[in-house]
Design an enzyme around this catalytic site. Structure first.
Site, short mmCIF file in Angstrom:
data_model
loop_
_atom_site.label_atom_id
_atom_site.label_comp_id
_atom_site.label_asym_id
_atom_site.label_seq_id
_atom_site.Cartn_x
_atom_site.Cartn_y
_atom_site.Cartn_z
N ASP A 76 -17.42 6.49 -1.45
CA ASP A 76 -16.18 6.39 -0.67
C ASP A 76 -15.99 7.73 0.03
O ASP A 76 -16.66 8.72 -0.31
CB ASP A 76 -15.00 6.11 -1.64
CG ASP A 76 -13.66 5.96 -0.93
OD1 ASP A 76 -13.65 5.63 0.27
OD2 ASP A 76 -12.62 6.18 -1.58
N CYS A 125 -16.29 0.96 0.69
CA CYS A 125 -15.09 0.19 1.04
C CYS A 125 -14.72 0.31 2.50
O CYS A 125 -14.03 -0.54 3.03
CB CYS A 125 -13.92 0.60 0.15
SG CYS A 125 -13.35 2.30 0.42
N GLN A 139 -9.77 -4.12 -3.40
CA GLN A 139 -11.09 -3.77 -2.89
C GLN A 139 -12.16 -4.11 -3.92
O GLN A 139 -13.23 -4.62 -3.58
CB GLN A 139 -11.13 -2.27 -2.56
CG GLN A 139 -12.46 -1.81 -2.03
CD GLN A 139 -12.76 -2.35 -0.64
OE1 GLN A 139 -11.96 -2.20 0.26
NE2 GLN A 139 -13.92 -2.98 -0.46
N ARG A 193 0.88 -1.19 0.00
CA ARG A 193 0.00 0.00 0.00
C ARG A 193 0.90 1.22 0.00
O ARG A 193 1.70 1.43 0.92
CB ARG A 193 -0.90 0.00 1.24
CG ARG A 193 -1.62 1.33 1.45
CD ARG A 193 -2.69 1.27 2.50
NE ARG A 193 -3.86 0.57 1.99
CZ ARG A 193 -5.06 0.59 2.57
NH1 ARG A 193 -5.26 1.27 3.68
NH2 ARG A 193 -6.08 -0.07 2.05
N ARG A 222 -13.01 -9.07 1.44
CA ARG A 222 -11.60 -8.75 1.20
C ARG A 222 -10.75 -10.01 1.44
O ARG A 222 -9.83 -10.32 0.68
CB ARG A 222 -11.12 -7.63 2.15
CG ARG A 222 -11.76 -6.28 1.90
CD ARG A 222 -11.31 -5.68 0.59
NE ARG A 222 -9.87 -5.52 0.47
CZ ARG A 222 -9.16 -4.51 0.97
NH1 ARG A 222 -9.76 -3.54 1.63
NH2 ARG A 222 -7.84 -4.44 0.79
N HIS A 255 -7.49 0.95 -6.22
CA HIS A 255 -7.62 0.05 -5.06
C HIS A 255 -8.19 -1.28 -5.60
O HIS A 255 -9.32 -1.66 -5.28
CB HIS A 255 -8.53 0.67 -4.01
CG HIS A 255 -8.43 0.04 -2.65
ND1 HIS A 255 -7.59 -1.01 -2.38
CD2 HIS A 255 -9.07 0.33 -1.48
CE1 HIS A 255 -7.72 -1.35 -1.12
NE2 HIS A 255 -8.61 -0.55 -0.54
N1 NVA Z 1 -10.10 6.60 -1.09
C1 NVA Z 1 -9.72 6.12 0.21
C2 NVA Z 1 -9.89 4.63 0.30
C3 NVA Z 1 -9.62 4.06 1.68
C4 NVA Z 1 -9.74 2.57 1.72
C5 NVA Z 1 -8.29 6.53 0.52
O1 NVA Z 1 -7.43 6.40 -0.37
O2 NVA Z 1 -8.03 6.98 1.64
N1 CP Z 2 -11.18 -0.52 2.59
C1 CP Z 2 -9.92 -0.52 3.01
O1 CP Z 2 -8.95 -0.66 2.26
O2 CP Z 2 -9.79 -0.38 4.38
P1 CP Z 2 -8.44 -0.13 5.15
O3 CP Z 2 -7.92 1.23 4.74
O4 CP Z 2 -8.83 -0.18 6.61
O5 CP Z 2 -7.46 -1.19 4.80
#
Ligand code: NVA
Ligand code: CP
Length: 335
Positions: free
Chosen positions: A232, A272, A139, A109, A300, A136
């Site tokens: 989201d 998500c 997801q 990540r 997931r 993502h």
């Molecule tokens: N769009 C959000 C998704 C979190 C799972 C982010 O990147 O923070």
């Molecule tokens: N949806 C998701 O990726 O959650 P986290 O940021 O908690 O991993």
């Protein structure tokens, strides 16, 4: 080591429509029999450790990868933000060259998608995008699995995403949705719509699968008759300084009761998570009867287990019973 046969998952379109369906089929099979596929545990399988690296915080991604890897007889080496040399003391390339000597897959990540591409170009083991600024994709495998469970086939369904239409989730809904042959509608304010290059990639994929793409600033146009409604956070990780402006900009794209009244009666709602009730989604919707967000969160685990097993199989690093043998498609085509 050669990298030619290694399969990675850096963005949604890295899987063809047929491959995405194969991963989702495997995920359903593994959800029904959670310990039936053991790519890390079989006698003589070799490496067991998966590096799971976080440059941003996480709950679901961390827990689902850690438990999924353990379920399949492996060992998750979780590296939290700031704990490794990568990015500040050591290049991505050098990191990849070290990790590929020890681990069986790399889950990462991070921010820039280019970093993931560099990691994959220099690692002879599968690299998986666990969220970056642009996509993502893990997801979306979970989301599509959830829609399949609740609605049956994906192909032909209309899936709508409302809100920050320029963020990683919007891009992944677009690309993964059309890969599944869905009609994907993305709605957000001017200036916060998907990049034209991503829209073009989605249109190209849609032409192959029978899906379609609609990008609009009109939430009602997007929502009318939708089978799946998704949203989201309006403030993604790294955008915290823009919070006040974003809270104002996205208000008319909130998934609330009046938005849901425009969708199909049987529409399901995805998020998500983490969710901000009263902003991108109302409490009445996320905690209401059309919400499938807890199934989505659980999925997931199942989707990523299937993805990891599938990538190892396709890369010649494990054999998963029930998947076509490597080279089978080529042999069939030549016969
Ligand atoms: N769009 C959000 C998704 C979190 C799972 C982010 O990147 O923070
Ligand atoms: N949806 C998701 O990726 O959650 P986290 O940021 O908690 O991993």
């Amino acid at each position: 080591m050669t990298t030619t046969a290694t399969r990675h998952f850096l963005k949604d379109t890295d899987l063809t429509g047929a491959e995405q369906a194969e991963v989702l089929d495997l995920a359903l099979r593994m959800k029904a029999a959670p310990y039936s596929v053991q790519p890390f545990a079989a006698e003589g399988a070799g490496r067991k450790t998966v590096a799971v690296i976080f440059d941003k915080t996480s709950t679901r991604t961390r827990v689902s990868f850690a438990t999924g890897i353990a379920d399949m007889g492996g060992n998750a080496l979780i590296i939290n933000p700031g704990e490794a040399q990568i990015g500040h003391k050591e290049s991505v390339t050098d990191t990849a060259k070290v990790l590929e000597r020890m681990v069986t897959s790399i889950v990462w990540r991070t921010g820039a998608h280019a970093g993931l591409v560099e990691m994959a170009e220099n690692a002879a083991v599968p690299v998986i995008n666990a969220l970056c600024d642009d996509y993502h994709p893990c997801q979306l495998l979970a989301d599509l699995l959830t829609v399949r469970e609740h609605k049956g086939e994906l192909k032909g369904l209309t899936m709508v995403y409302l809100g920050d239409a320029a963020n990683n989730m919007a891009n992944s809904y677009l690309l993964a949705g059309v890969t599944a042959g869905m009609h994907v509608r993305i709605a957000g304010p001017e200036g916060y719509l998907p990049d034209p290059a991503i829209v073009a990639a989605a249109e190209e994929r849609a032409a192959e699968t029978g899906g379609s793409v609609l990008i609009t600033t009109d939430a009602t146009e997007a929502l009318t008759g939708a089978d799946v409604v998704a949203t989201d956070t309006w403030v993604s990780m790294g955008q915290e300084a823009e919070k006040e402006q974003r809270m104002r900009l996205f208000q008319e794209y909130s998934v609330d009761d009046s938005a849901m009244a425009k969708a199909s009666q049987g529409a399901v709602v995805l998020h998500c998570l983490p969710a901000y009730r009263g902003y991108e989604i109302s409490a009445s919707v996320i905690d209401g009867p059309q919400s499938v967000v807890w199934d989505e969160a659980e999925n997931r685990l199942h989707a990523q287990k299937a993805l990891m097993a599938w990538l190892l199989h396709q890369s010649g690093l494990a054999v998963v019973a029930g998947l076509p043998a490597l080279g089978a498609a080529t042999e069939a085509a030549q016969a």
